[in-house]
Motif scaffolding. Structure first.
Motif, PDB file in Angstrom:
ATOM      1  N   THR A  74       0.830  -1.208   0.000  1.00 18.74           N
ATOM      2  CA  THR A  74       0.000   0.000   0.000  1.00 18.74           C
ATOM      3  C   THR A  74       0.860   1.252   0.000  1.00 18.74           C
ATOM      4  O   THR A  74       0.582   2.221  -0.722  1.00 18.74           O
ATOM      5  N   ALA A  75       1.942   1.238   0.795  1.00 18.99           N
ATOM      6  CA  ALA A  75       2.840   2.395   0.853  1.00 18.99           C
ATOM      7  C   ALA A  75       3.560   2.591  -0.478  1.00 18.99           C
ATOM      8  O   ALA A  75       3.727   3.727  -0.949  1.00 18.99           O
ATOM      9  N   VAL A  76       3.971   1.504  -1.117  1.00 15.85           N
ATOM     10  CA  VAL A  76       4.641   1.602  -2.417  1.00 15.85           C
ATOM     11  C   VAL A  76       3.679   2.165  -3.462  1.00 15.85           C
ATOM     12  O   VAL A  76       4.044   3.015  -4.276  1.00 15.85           O
ATOM     13  N   ALA A  77       2.418   1.703  -3.430  1.00 17.69           N
ATOM     14  CA  ALA A  77       1.410   2.232  -4.353  1.00 17.69           C
ATOM     15  C   ALA A  77       1.192   3.721  -4.108  1.00 17.69           C
ATOM     16  O   ALA A  77       1.032   4.510  -5.051  1.00 17.69           O
ATOM     17  N   GLY A  78       1.200   4.114  -2.829  1.00 17.14           N
ATOM     18  CA  GLY A  78       1.061   5.531  -2.501  1.00 17.14           C
ATOM     19  C   GLY A  78       2.242   6.350  -2.977  1.00 17.14           C
ATOM     20  O   GLY A  78       2.087   7.490  -3.428  1.00 17.14           O
ATOM     21  N   ALA A  79       3.447   5.761  -2.920  1.00 18.61           N
ATOM     22  CA  ALA A  79       4.645   6.451  -3.401  1.00 18.61           C
ATOM     23  C   ALA A  79       4.551   6.694  -4.908  1.00 18.61           C
ATOM     24  O   ALA A  79       4.984   7.739  -5.409  1.00 18.61           O
ATOM     25  N   LYS A  80       3.990   5.731  -5.628  1.00 18.61           N
ATOM     26  CA  LYS A  80       3.833   5.895  -7.079  1.00 18.61           C
ATOM     27  C   LYS A  80       2.844   7.015  -7.392  1.00 18.61           C
ATOM     28  O   LYS A  80       3.051   7.799  -8.332  1.00 18.61           O
ATOM     29  N   ILE A  81       1.775   7.084  -6.607  1.00 16.75           N
ATOM     30  CA  ILE A  81       0.813   8.173  -6.796  1.00 16.75           C
ATOM     31  C   ILE A  81       1.480   9.510  -6.489  1.00 16.75           C
ATOM     32  O   ILE A  81       1.338  10.490  -7.226  1.00 16.75           O
ATOM     33  N   PHE A  82       2.240   9.534  -5.398  1.00 13.38           N
ATOM     34  CA  PHE A  82       2.961  10.742  -4.999  1.00 13.38           C
ATOM     35  C   PHE A  82       3.893  11.210  -6.117  1.00 13.38           C
ATOM     36  O   PHE A  82       4.049  12.408  -6.360  1.00 13.38           O
ATOM     37  N   ALA A  83       4.495  10.252  -6.812  1.00 16.49           N
ATOM     38  CA  ALA A  83       5.464  10.572  -7.858  1.00 16.49           C
ATOM     39  C   ALA A  83       4.824  11.172  -9.097  1.00 16.49           C
ATOM     40  O   ALA A  83       5.455  11.974  -9.794  1.00 16.49           O
ATOM     41  N   VAL A  84       3.567  10.808  -9.380  1.00 16.19           N
ATOM     42  CA  VAL A  84       2.975  11.205 -10.657  1.00 16.19           C
ATOM     43  C   VAL A  84       1.941  12.322 -10.572  1.00 16.19           C
ATOM     44  O   VAL A  84       1.576  12.888 -11.607  1.00 16.19           O
ATOM     45  N   VAL A  85       1.460  12.658  -9.377  1.00 14.85           N
ATOM     46  CA  VAL A  85       0.405  13.672  -9.299  1.00 14.85           C
ATOM     47  C   VAL A  85       0.943  15.085  -9.106  1.00 14.85           C
ATOM     48  O   VAL A  85       0.169  16.031  -8.982  1.00 14.85           O
ATOM     49  N   GLY A  86       2.256  15.239  -9.088  1.00 14.94           N
ATOM     50  CA  GLY A  86       2.832  16.580  -9.031  1.00 14.94           C
ATOM     51  C   GLY A  86       3.152  17.083  -7.651  1.00 14.94           C
ATOM     52  O   GLY A  86       3.401  18.290  -7.477  1.00 14.94           O
ATOM     53  N   CYS A  87       3.185  16.212  -6.641  1.00 13.60           N
ATOM     54  CA  CYS A  87       3.483  16.653  -5.271  1.00 13.60           C
ATOM     55  C   CYS A  87       4.875  17.274  -5.164  1.00 13.60           C
ATOM     56  O   CYS A  87       5.102  18.194  -4.391  1.00 13.60           O
ATOM     57  N   GLN A  88       5.816  16.742  -5.973  1.00  9.66           N
ATOM     58  CA  GLN A  88       7.199  17.211  -5.865  1.00  9.66           C
ATOM     59  C   GLN A  88       7.446  18.521  -6.593  1.00  9.66           C
ATOM     60  O   GLN A  88       8.564  19.012  -6.607  1.00  9.66           O
ATOM     61  N   THR A  89       6.391  19.069  -7.183  1.00 10.09           N
ATOM     62  CA  THR A  89       6.506  20.422  -7.702  1.00 10.09           C
ATOM     63  C   THR A  89       6.771  21.393  -6.562  1.00 10.09           C
ATOM     64  O   THR A  89       7.485  22.383  -6.722  1.00 10.09           O
ATOM     65  N   CYS A  90       6.198  21.069  -5.392  1.00  7.43           N
ATOM     66  CA  CYS A  90       6.362  21.926  -4.214  1.00  7.43           C
ATOM     67  C   CYS A  90       7.211  21.259  -3.137  1.00  7.43           C
ATOM     68  O   CYS A  90       8.082  21.891  -2.547  1.00  7.43           O
ATOM     69  N   HIS A  91       6.936  19.984  -2.852  1.00  6.64           N
ATOM     70  CA  HIS A  91       7.570  19.291  -1.730  1.00  6.64           C
ATOM     71  C   HIS A  91       8.856  18.584  -2.131  1.00  6.64           C
ATOM     72  O   HIS A  91       9.016  18.129  -3.266  1.00  6.64           O
ATOM     73  N   THR A  92       9.761  18.480  -1.169  1.00  5.77           N
ATOM     74  CA  THR A  92      10.983  17.697  -1.332  1.00  5.77           C
ATOM     75  C   THR A  92      10.776  16.338  -0.669  1.00  5.77           C
ATOM     76  O   THR A  92      10.149  16.241   0.393  1.00  5.77           O
ATOM     77  N   TYR A  93      11.299  15.298  -1.330  1.00  6.32           N
ATOM     78  CA  TYR A  93      11.215  13.956  -0.744  1.00  6.32           C
ATOM     79  C   TYR A  93      12.473  13.187  -1.115  1.00  6.32           C
ATOM     80  O   TYR A  93      12.783  13.024  -2.299  1.00  6.32           O
ATOM     81  N   ASN A  94      13.197  12.745  -0.103  1.00  3.69           N
ATOM     82  CA  ASN A  94      14.437  11.996  -0.306  1.00  3.69           C
ATOM     83  C   ASN A  94      15.417  12.722  -1.240  1.00  3.69           C
ATOM     84  O   ASN A  94      16.034  12.106  -2.118  1.00  3.69           O
ATOM     85  N   GLY A  95      15.495  14.024  -1.081  1.00  2.00           N
ATOM     86  CA  GLY A  95      16.453  14.804  -1.861  1.00  2.00           C
ATOM     87  C   GLY A  95      15.988  15.184  -3.243  1.00  2.00           C
ATOM     88  O   GLY A  95      16.743  15.813  -3.994  1.00  2.00           O
ATOM     89  N   ASN A  96      14.758  14.852  -3.601  1.00  2.00           N
ATOM     90  CA  ASN A  96      14.236  15.179  -4.932  1.00  2.00           C
ATOM     91  C   ASN A  96      13.052  16.134  -4.814  1.00  2.00           C
ATOM     92  O   ASN A  96      12.325  16.114  -3.833  1.00  2.00           O
ATOM     93  N   GLY A  97      12.852  16.929  -5.850  1.00  6.69           N
ATOM     94  CA  GLY A  97      11.702  17.823  -5.898  1.00  6.69           C
ATOM     95  C   GLY A  97      11.965  19.119  -5.169  1.00  6.69           C
ATOM     96  O   GLY A  97      13.091  19.569  -4.995  1.00  6.69           O
ATOM     97  N   GLY A  98      10.893  19.723  -4.709  1.00 12.59           N
ATOM     98  CA  GLY A  98      10.982  21.024  -4.059  1.00 12.59           C
ATOM     99  C   GLY A  98      10.864  22.145  -5.069  1.00 12.59           C
ATOM    100  O   GLY A  98      10.737  21.945  -6.267  1.00 12.59           O
ATOM    101  N   GLY A  99      10.898  23.360  -4.589  1.00 16.59           N
ATOM    102  CA  GLY A  99      10.823  24.512  -5.479  1.00 16.59           C
ATOM    103  C   GLY A  99       9.792  25.533  -5.053  1.00 16.59           C
ATOM    104  O   GLY A  99       9.714  26.606  -5.615  1.00 16.59           O
ATOM    105  N   PHE A 100       8.976  25.189  -4.045  1.00 14.31           N
ATOM    106  CA  PHE A 100       7.983  26.142  -3.547  1.00 14.31           C
ATOM    107  C   PHE A 100       8.345  26.504  -2.111  1.00 14.31           C
ATOM    108  O   PHE A 100       8.384  25.641  -1.224  1.00 14.31           O
ATOM    109  N   ALA A 101       8.636  27.774  -1.904  1.00 10.24           N
ATOM    110  CA  ALA A 101       9.053  28.221  -0.576  1.00 10.24           C
ATOM    111  C   ALA A 101       7.958  27.951   0.461  1.00 10.24           C
ATOM    112  O   ALA A 101       6.803  28.284   0.254  1.00 10.24           O
TER     113      ALA A 101
END
Length: 283
Positions: free
Chosen positions: A197-224
């Protein structure tokens, strides 16, 4: 004769030509524009009527075909298509063809360092130059061979627009592919690789644009101000809280600019919440 006197003489000649051989804008040119506008409107109305009434509902009913399936048959294409799914995570939005050139500029100018230059800077500068041209170049010369700079600039502009439009139309991409390949690494770092379930959630997190704002494991970010979610689970907020926050961020944190993800549906939201709670900071 000075330049000003030549311009005055040319304008006077133009006025004499208009009086002797020309036609006034009203009613001649206005009448032509009105007729052409009417033709365009009539064409649109005719096409809309054909699109709306060509599906053979009566014939479909006699053949035992449902009205919903019958609406897909028409001279100009389907009357209705499948309903939009607001919870999809696989749809890749693409612009209309006349914005393909700008769409491809986004692939050249990467977020966040230079995307403003590609999306606002270059088009705005080009438009300002275009608007300024009649005031800068005021020569009466009309022969193209006598205006090499303008001709070369126009040709380069057309070629650039054509190439960018073609590349934008031919570009193939899948939403979140760059982040999706990182999911196994995330799962290993955080220790939830055996939690489906957590892995499936990680895949959703990866594709819905969460990392446009949030950082996760050193990736993404960009919104103060957007928090790093690598150790979100270490805060022990709970699945229920995470789902409630995903549905209405501003309800949980007043003033939050984060958009609602309620349209993802309960199943996807629970997977996302499980993924967030499983993220303890890892190695």
């Amino acid at each position: 004769m000075s330049s000003l006197e030549r311009k005055r003489a040319g304008f006077a000649k133009y006025k004499r030509d208009v009086q002797e051989r020309g036609k006034a804008f009203y009613p001649y040119a206005m009448f032509h524009d009105t007729v052409m506008s009417l033709v365009v409107v009539v064409a649109i109305v005719v096409l809309a009527v054909i699109w709306r009434f060509t599906p053979d509902f009566h014939g479909c009913h006699q053949a035992g075909i449902s009205s919903e399936d019958c609406t897909r048959r028409g001279w100009l294409g389907p009357l209705y298509t499948d309903k939009a799914d607001p919870g999809t995570t696989t749809f890749v939005p693409r612009p209309d063809w006349y914005f393909y050139f700008l769409f491809y500029l986004l692939r050249i100018f990467k977020w966040p360092d230079s995307v403003i230059l590609g999306t606002i800077g270059i088009p705005t500068i080009a438009l300002m130059i275009l608007l300024a041209m009649p005031f800068v170049d005021r020569r009466t010369e009309r022969r193209l061979l006598r205006r090499p700079v303008v001709v070369v600039a126009a040709i380069l502009t057309v070629i650039s627009m054509g190439v960018l439009t073609y590349k934008g139309a031919a570009a193939k991409e899948a939403l979140g592919v760059e982040n999706l390949v990182l999911v196994p690494k995330w799962a290993k770092n955080e220790g939830y690789q055996n939690n489906k379930t957590a892995v499936a959630g990680a895949k959703i997190f990866a594709v819905v644009g969460c990392q446009t704002c949030h950082t996760y494991n050193g990736n993404g970010g960009g919104f103060a101000g957007a928090p790093n979610l690598t150790a979100e689970g270490a805060k022990h907020k709970g699945i229920v809280f995470q789902i409630r926050h995903l549905k209405c961020p501003s309800c949980v944190n007043p003033g939050s600019p984060m958009p609602s993800f309620q349209d993802l549906g309960e199943s996807s939201l629970r997977k996302l919440a499980t993924f967030l709670e499983a993220s303890k900071g890892g190695k």
